[in-house]
Write a protein that holds these residues in place. Structure first.
Motif, PDB file in Angstrom:
ATOM      1  N   MET A 192      -6.516 -48.022  76.528  1.00 44.69           N
ATOM      2  CA  MET A 192      -6.443 -48.995  78.117  1.00 44.69           C
ATOM      3  C   MET A 192      -7.491 -48.338  79.386  1.00 44.69           C
ATOM      4  O   MET A 192      -6.870 -47.014  79.799  1.00 44.69           O
ATOM      5  N   THR A 193      -7.781 -49.308  80.059  1.00 41.88           N
ATOM      6  CA  THR A 193      -7.908 -48.748  81.120  1.00 41.88           C
ATOM      7  C   THR A 193      -6.436 -48.609  82.142  1.00 41.88           C
ATOM      8  O   THR A 193      -5.341 -49.407  82.032  1.00 41.88           O
ATOM      9  N   ALA A 194      -6.189 -48.233  83.091  1.00 41.78           N
ATOM     10  CA  ALA A 194      -5.675 -47.968  84.640  1.00 41.78           C
ATOM     11  C   ALA A 194      -4.846 -49.455  84.509  1.00 41.78           C
ATOM     12  O   ALA A 194      -4.477 -49.537  85.663  1.00 41.78           O
ATOM     13  N   ALA A 195      -6.262 -50.550  85.048  1.00 42.78           N
ATOM     14  CA  ALA A 195      -6.086 -51.811  85.381  1.00 42.78           C
ATOM     15  C   ALA A 195      -4.662 -52.472  84.723  1.00 42.78           C
ATOM     16  O   ALA A 195      -4.808 -53.632  85.063  1.00 42.78           O
ATOM     17  N   ASP A 196      -4.773 -51.765  83.459  1.00 39.17           N
ATOM     18  CA  ASP A 196      -3.868 -52.900  82.526  1.00 39.17           C
ATOM     19  C   ASP A 196      -2.647 -52.265  82.619  1.00 39.17           C
ATOM     20  O   ASP A 196      -1.790 -53.112  81.231  1.00 39.17           O
ATOM     21  N   PHE A 197      -2.313 -51.307  83.514  1.00 41.29           N
ATOM     22  CA  PHE A 197      -0.891 -50.469  82.995  1.00 41.29           C
ATOM     23  C   PHE A 197       0.108 -52.344  84.068  1.00 41.29           C
ATOM     24  O   PHE A 197      -0.219 -52.125  84.821  1.00 41.29           O
ATOM     25  N   ASP A 198       1.179 -51.686  83.079  1.00 41.09           N
ATOM     26  CA  ASP A 198       2.621 -52.708  84.405  1.00 41.09           C
ATOM     27  C   ASP A 198       3.123 -51.363  84.502  1.00 41.09           C
ATOM     28  O   ASP A 198       3.845 -50.759  83.604  1.00 41.09           O
ATOM     29  N   TYR A 199       2.794 -51.133  86.851  1.00 36.31           N
ATOM     30  CA  TYR A 199       3.898 -49.578  86.622  1.00 36.31           C
ATOM     31  C   TYR A 199       5.415 -50.540  86.358  1.00 36.31           C
ATOM     32  O   TYR A 199       5.576 -48.755  86.292  1.00 36.31           O
ATOM     33  N   GLU A 200       5.747 -51.154  86.098  1.00 27.63           N
ATOM     34  CA  GLU A 200       7.078 -51.094  86.443  1.00 27.63           C
ATOM     35  C   GLU A 200       7.517 -50.831  84.842  1.00 27.63           C
ATOM     36  O   GLU A 200       8.739 -50.362  84.991  1.00 27.63           O
ATOM     37  N   ASP A 201       6.639 -51.208  84.178  1.00 30.20           N
ATOM     38  CA  ASP A 201       7.419 -51.086  82.714  1.00 30.20           C
ATOM     39  C   ASP A 201       7.240 -49.437  82.136  1.00 30.20           C
ATOM     40  O   ASP A 201       7.875 -49.588  81.704  1.00 30.20           O
ATOM     41  N   LEU A 202       6.088 -49.098  82.784  1.00 27.31           N
ATOM     42  CA  LEU A 202       5.581 -47.743  82.596  1.00 27.31           C
ATOM     43  C   LEU A 202       6.748 -47.272  83.357  1.00 27.31           C
ATOM     44  O   LEU A 202       7.882 -45.751  82.542  1.00 27.31           O
ATOM     45  N   GLY A 203       7.850 -47.243  84.336  1.00 28.73           N
ATOM     46  CA  GLY A 203       8.396 -46.782  85.265  1.00 28.73           C
ATOM     47  C   GLY A 203       8.136 -45.749  85.849  1.00 28.73           C
ATOM     48  O   GLY A 203       8.139 -44.810  85.912  1.00 28.73           O
ATOM     49  N   LEU A 204       6.937 -46.074  86.435  1.00 24.44           N
ATOM     50  CA  LEU A 204       6.383 -45.242  87.385  1.00 24.44           C
ATOM     51  C   LEU A 204       6.446 -44.405  88.756  1.00 24.44           C
ATOM     52  O   LEU A 204       7.962 -45.565  89.993  1.00 24.44           O
ATOM     53  N   VAL A 205       7.552 -43.709  89.049  1.00 26.05           N
ATOM     54  CA  VAL A 205       8.035 -42.953  90.411  1.00 26.05           C
ATOM     55  C   VAL A 205       6.831 -42.468  91.066  1.00 26.05           C
ATOM     56  O   VAL A 205       5.881 -41.269  89.915  1.00 26.05           O
ATOM     57  N   ALA A 206       6.761 -42.237  92.144  1.00 25.92           N
ATOM     58  CA  ALA A 206       6.044 -41.638  93.022  1.00 25.92           C
ATOM     59  C   ALA A 206       6.550 -41.052  94.151  1.00 25.92           C
ATOM     60  O   ALA A 206       7.649 -42.074  94.822  1.00 25.92           O
ATOM     61  N   GLY A 207       6.012 -39.838  94.921  1.00 26.83           N
ATOM     62  CA  GLY A 207       6.803 -39.825  95.902  1.00 26.83           C
ATOM     63  C   GLY A 207       6.231 -39.367  96.839  1.00 26.83           C
ATOM     64  O   GLY A 207       4.400 -38.519  96.007  1.00 26.83           O
ATOM     65  N   LEU A 208       5.629 -39.081  98.534  1.00 26.12           N
ATOM     66  CA  LEU A 208       4.417 -38.318  98.758  1.00 26.12           C
ATOM     67  C   LEU A 208       4.570 -37.246  99.687  1.00 26.12           C
ATOM     68  O   LEU A 208       5.582 -37.005 100.083  1.00 26.12           O
ATOM     69  N   GLU A 209       4.620 -35.843  99.670  1.00 24.75           N
ATOM     70  CA  GLU A 209       3.964 -35.134 100.522  1.00 24.75           C
ATOM     71  C   GLU A 209       3.051 -35.022 101.487  1.00 24.75           C
ATOM     72  O   GLU A 209       1.907 -34.342 101.688  1.00 24.75           O
ATOM     73  N   ILE A 210       2.938 -34.853 102.990  1.00 26.27           N
ATOM     74  CA  ILE A 210       2.110 -34.558 104.256  1.00 26.27           C
ATOM     75  C   ILE A 210       2.157 -33.870 104.269  1.00 26.27           C
ATOM     76  O   ILE A 210       3.607 -33.515 104.938  1.00 26.27           O
ATOM     77  N   HIS A 211       1.544 -33.440 104.764  1.00 27.81           N
ATOM     78  CA  HIS A 211       1.332 -32.148 105.554  1.00 27.81           C
ATOM     79  C   HIS A 211      -0.257 -32.232 107.038  1.00 27.81           C
ATOM     80  O   HIS A 211      -1.235 -32.746 106.974  1.00 27.81           O
ATOM     81  N   GLN A 212       0.433 -31.545 107.884  1.00 28.52           N
ATOM     82  CA  GLN A 212      -0.816 -32.671 108.923  1.00 28.52           C
ATOM     83  C   GLN A 212       0.017 -31.249 110.295  1.00 28.52           C
ATOM     84  O   GLN A 212       0.676 -30.537 110.630  1.00 28.52           O
ATOM     85  N   GLN A 213      -1.246 -31.283 110.925  1.00 29.86           N
ATOM     86  CA  GLN A 213      -1.348 -29.611 111.435  1.00 29.86           C
ATOM     87  C   GLN A 213      -0.884 -30.276 113.112  1.00 29.86           C
ATOM     88  O   GLN A 213      -1.491 -31.072 113.251  1.00 29.86           O
ATOM     89  N   LEU A 214      -0.265 -29.643 113.337  1.00 32.34           N
ATOM     90  CA  LEU A 214       0.268 -29.946 115.537  1.00 32.34           C
ATOM     91  C   LEU A 214      -1.182 -28.962 116.565  1.00 32.34           C
ATOM     92  O   LEU A 214      -1.263 -28.121 115.555  1.00 32.34           O
ATOM     93  N   ASP A 215      -0.903 -30.457 117.272  1.00 29.31           N
ATOM     94  CA  ASP A 215      -2.392 -29.314 118.504  1.00 29.31           C
ATOM     95  C   ASP A 215      -1.883 -29.460 119.651  1.00 29.31           C
ATOM     96  O   ASP A 215      -1.292 -29.353 120.375  1.00 29.31           O
ATOM     97  N   THR A 216      -0.967 -27.962 119.160  1.00 25.60           N
ATOM     98  CA  THR A 216      -0.380 -27.515 120.584  1.00 25.60           C
ATOM     99  C   THR A 216      -1.495 -26.168 120.575  1.00 25.60           C
ATOM    100  O   THR A 216      -2.307 -26.034 120.103  1.00 25.60           O
ATOM    101  N   ALA A 217      -0.836 -25.973 121.695  1.00 28.80           N
ATOM    102  CA  ALA A 217      -2.225 -24.464 122.715  1.00 28.80           C
ATOM    103  C   ALA A 217      -1.989 -24.003 122.122  1.00 28.80           C
ATOM    104  O   ALA A 217      -2.404 -22.659 121.371  1.00 28.80           O
ATOM    105  N   THR A 218      -0.453 -23.316 121.410  1.00 32.64           N
ATOM    106  CA  THR A 218      -0.252 -21.473 120.265  1.00 32.64           C
ATOM    107  C   THR A 218       0.004 -21.563 118.781  1.00 32.64           C
ATOM    108  O   THR A 218       0.475 -23.103 118.531  1.00 32.64           O
ATOM    109  N   LYS A 219       0.011 -20.713 118.644  1.00 30.67           N
ATOM    110  CA  LYS A 219       1.007 -20.727 116.825  1.00 30.67           C
ATOM    111  C   LYS A 219       2.208 -20.342 116.926  1.00 30.67           C
ATOM    112  O   LYS A 219       2.519 -20.564 117.923  1.00 30.67           O
ATOM    113  N   LEU A 220       2.166 -20.684 115.437  1.00 26.08           N
ATOM    114  CA  LEU A 220       4.179 -21.286 115.442  1.00 26.08           C
ATOM    115  C   LEU A 220       4.886 -19.580 116.180  1.00 26.08           C
ATOM    116  O   LEU A 220       6.396 -19.939 116.652  1.00 26.08           O
ATOM    117  N   PHE A 221       3.577 -18.556 115.193  1.00 23.66           N
ATOM    118  CA  PHE A 221       4.975 -17.061 115.312  1.00 23.66           C
ATOM    119  C   PHE A 221       4.317 -16.501 116.779  1.00 23.66           C
ATOM    120  O   PHE A 221       4.424 -14.851 116.652  1.00 23.66           O
TER     121      PHE A 221
END
Length: 625
Positions: free
Chosen positions: A1-30
């Motif tokens: 079975m390929t990924a295209a054949d999956f029923d994600y609801e039936d499989l119970g897919l649960v996903a979440g994101l963690e986004i890490h973004q650098q800030l454009d500040t003049a100086t460093k954090l500490f």
């Protein structure tokens, strides 16, 4: 079975994101050091460290940190004239950077988050060398927000303000070399709730968060300044953290391939259960390969190494089963072996091959007592590495019998992933005592215009077409564009086209446009808008400035002789072209226009506006036709 054949609801897919973004500040954090990235060859000093995990306040040691510490490595750090004792961990951290805190609160407002009453700095244990301290400083700033997607709302769990880690430069004979220039750059980590139910929604949510971050105009842009981690699980599987996704284009493929991997692992576990599978004790099989012609094994033995093997009862045919494109269960075993310095493994599902003969495979099976339904994995390396690597293979095989192990995996560019380390636990966090708490004040924090709103405004206010308006709004130079069309009142289409289309074309022609400053671009656009330089001369002028960045635009115009010419000079040049092609003009009339226009522009070398040249050329042809 390929990924295209999956029923994600039936499989119970649960996903979440963690986004890490650098800030454009003049100086460093500490500390007060700049946030500019340096080249390794600019380093003026270096030092080394060995890092070890510490116990939490409850006396516990984080499993991920413990496994990391089992790999004996020396960490070397490159320091610069722009780094200080805080980054070298020879001086306590300073107070939290105010600009970074204000930007974090602004981001929180864009995601309808609640800013906490008091921000407390915590230490998060990290012993992979990416922090000189052996931990990363992190603080909760806001929580309980939400964003909208076409498949429904995705909750935002929390947002942390953190210090960026060191930049990995290269592997060395003794360990890893890092650069301190990136260490301490302010970074926000935004975590969603596990509300994502499809690969497409994961990508859309990441795009939405990225748009909100860029809307502030206070985040860094470019490769490595934003990273996405994706947490994925299915109903019968386990939570997997896919670490370090560099491109939004990869997120949906990574989720699809992880779902497929977990489905395949569950099927394998079911098959192993039916076969009453088990894992034997590692044993030395060096004698079996004493006369081998296998280059890998021969090389290890000639260097005084050994061959270690483990019998995998009931695993025959399953070690070579594909879990993700071009990645098999055997590849998973190999990833664990590589964590302990081995080059990889061989297993009987792929042998005979790689110089290992059929007779050697039979002898190997006999040496470990493997039957027809069994597989055997081997590692050839120095004694210590072989011992650790085969133990790691055996442990991973044991978990394969149970199903899907929880772990952190490294996201690869082809949309697949590989084992990185165990999932971290709560034992890795403890309070930072060197930095006082911060009580944030949100009263003066303004909510910025969203990039989507900016696109609509550019279309309505400046008459830009939708494509160009989006390019400018989502590009890095929209503040310059707004200054040009506002304060300097230049033509909006000229400014937008130069900042986006023209720079893109020059970049494709290998012009070093990264050397162009905002001053270069502003001066060039003002000269063209005033008529001192024709529009046709923009590319030549910007190319000259990119190659001579110390020049001003006016100096480049003079150096390259790019100034405009008056109409009498245009008529003289056009008349000469028409005279040289008099026979063609008399024969073809206006049919000769297209070919002669190019010749006229070439004769004037971009010093005249195309509309003017076109008008004069038509007059000259009509005189002779």
């Amino acid at each position: 079975m390929t990924a295209a054949d999956f029923d994600y609801e039936d499989l119970g897919l649960v996903a979440g994101l963690e986004i890490h973004q650098q800030l454009d500040t003049a100086t460093k954090l500490f500390c007060e050091c700049p946030t500019a990235i340096r080249e390794p060859e600019e380093s003026d000093r270096r030092f080394t460290r060995y890092l070890h995990p510490t116990k939490s306040e409850l006396g516990e040691i984080d499993e991920a940190a413990l496994e990391e510490s089992m790999v004996d490595r020396e960490f070397e750090y490159l320091a610069y004239d722009s780094t200080c004792l805080v980054e070298e961990d020879d001086e306590p951290p300073h107070r939290v950077d105010r600009e970074a805190m204000e930007t974090a609160m602004e981001i929180g407002q864009l995601m309808d988050m609640s800013v906490v009453d008091q921000v407390n700095v915590m230490r998060k244990i990290v012993v992979d060398g990416s922090n000189t301290t052996g931990f990363q400083r992190s603080m909760l700033v806001a929580n309980d927000g939400a964003i909208e997607t076409s498949d429904g709302q995705v909750g935002i769990e929390d947002m942390l303000l953190e210090e960026e880690s060191c930049q990995r430069v290269e592997e060395t004979e003794d360990g890893v070399r890092f650069s301190l220039d990136r260490l301490g750059i302010p970074l926000v980590e935004i975590g969603t709730k596990p509300d994502i139910r499809s690969p497409e929604q994961a990508r859309e949510a990441a795009e939405r968060i990225g748009m909100l971050l860029r809307s502030t105009g206070k985040v860094k842009r470019g490769l490595g300044t934003i990273r996405q981690d994706v947490n994925v699980s299915i109903a019968e599987g386990a939570r997997i953290e896919l670490k370090g996704v560099q491109s939004l284009d990869d997120i949906d493929d990574l989720v699809r391939n992880e779902v497929r991997r977990q489905v395949e692992l569950l099927d394998i576990a079911e098959e192993l259960d039916e076969r009453d599978a088990g894992v034997g004790d590692p044993q030395d099989v060096t004698e079996t390969f004493e006369e081998t012609d296998s280059g890998v094994i021969r090389g290890a033995l000639d260097d005084g190494g050994r061959v270690q093997a483990v019998r995998l009862s009931g695993f025959d045919g399953l070690v070579g089963r594909e879990l993700q494109p071009d990645r098999r269960l055997g590849t998973e075993f190999s990833d664990h072996a590589k964590r302990h310095g081995a080059g990889g493994i061989f297993h009987t599902d792929e042998l005979p091959a790689y110089g290992v003969t059929e007779a050697e495979v039979e002898a190997l099976r006999e040496a470990v007592g493997a039957g027809p339904e069994d597989a055997v994995a081997i590692v050839a390396d120095d004694s210590s590495t072989a011992d650790l690597a085969i133990e790691a293979v055996a442990e991973r095989a044991e978990t394969a019998i149970s199903g899907v192990p929880e772990e952190t995996r490294d996201a690869l560019e082809d949309g697949t992933s590989r084992y990185l380390r165990p999932l971290p636990g709560a034992a890795r966090m403890y309070p930072e005592t060197d930095v006082p708490p911060v009580e944030p004040d949100v009263t003066d924090v303004e909510t910025p215009e969203l990039l989507t709103e900016k696109v609509e405004r550019y279309e309505e206010e400046f008459g830009l077409d939708s494509g160009l308006a989006e390019q400018v709004a989502y590009g890095q130079r929209w503040p310059l564009f707004e200054s040009l069309v506002g304060q300097d009142a230049v033509d909006a289409t000229l400014a937008a086209g130069t900042l986006e289309s023209t720079l893109t074309e020059l970049r494709r022609d290998d012009v070093p446009v990264e050397r162009l400053t905002d001053d270069h671009l502003r001066e060039t656009i003002l000269l063209v808008d005033s008529g001192e330089v024709p529009r046709e001369g923009i590319e030549d002028l910007l190319t000259a400035l990119a190659e001579n960045p110390d020049f001003t635009a006016e100096e480049a115009v003079e150096q390259e002789d790019l100034g405009g010419v008056d109409e009498s000079e245009v008529r003289e040049a056009v008349a000469e072209v028409v005279e040289r092609n008099a026979e063609q003009v008399e024969t073809e009339g206006m049919g000769a226009f297209s070919g002669l226009m190019g010749e006229c522009m070439g004769a004037l070398r971009g010093k005249a506006d195309g509309d003017t040249v076109s008008s004069v050329l038509r007059e000259e042809i009509q005189k002779r036709a």
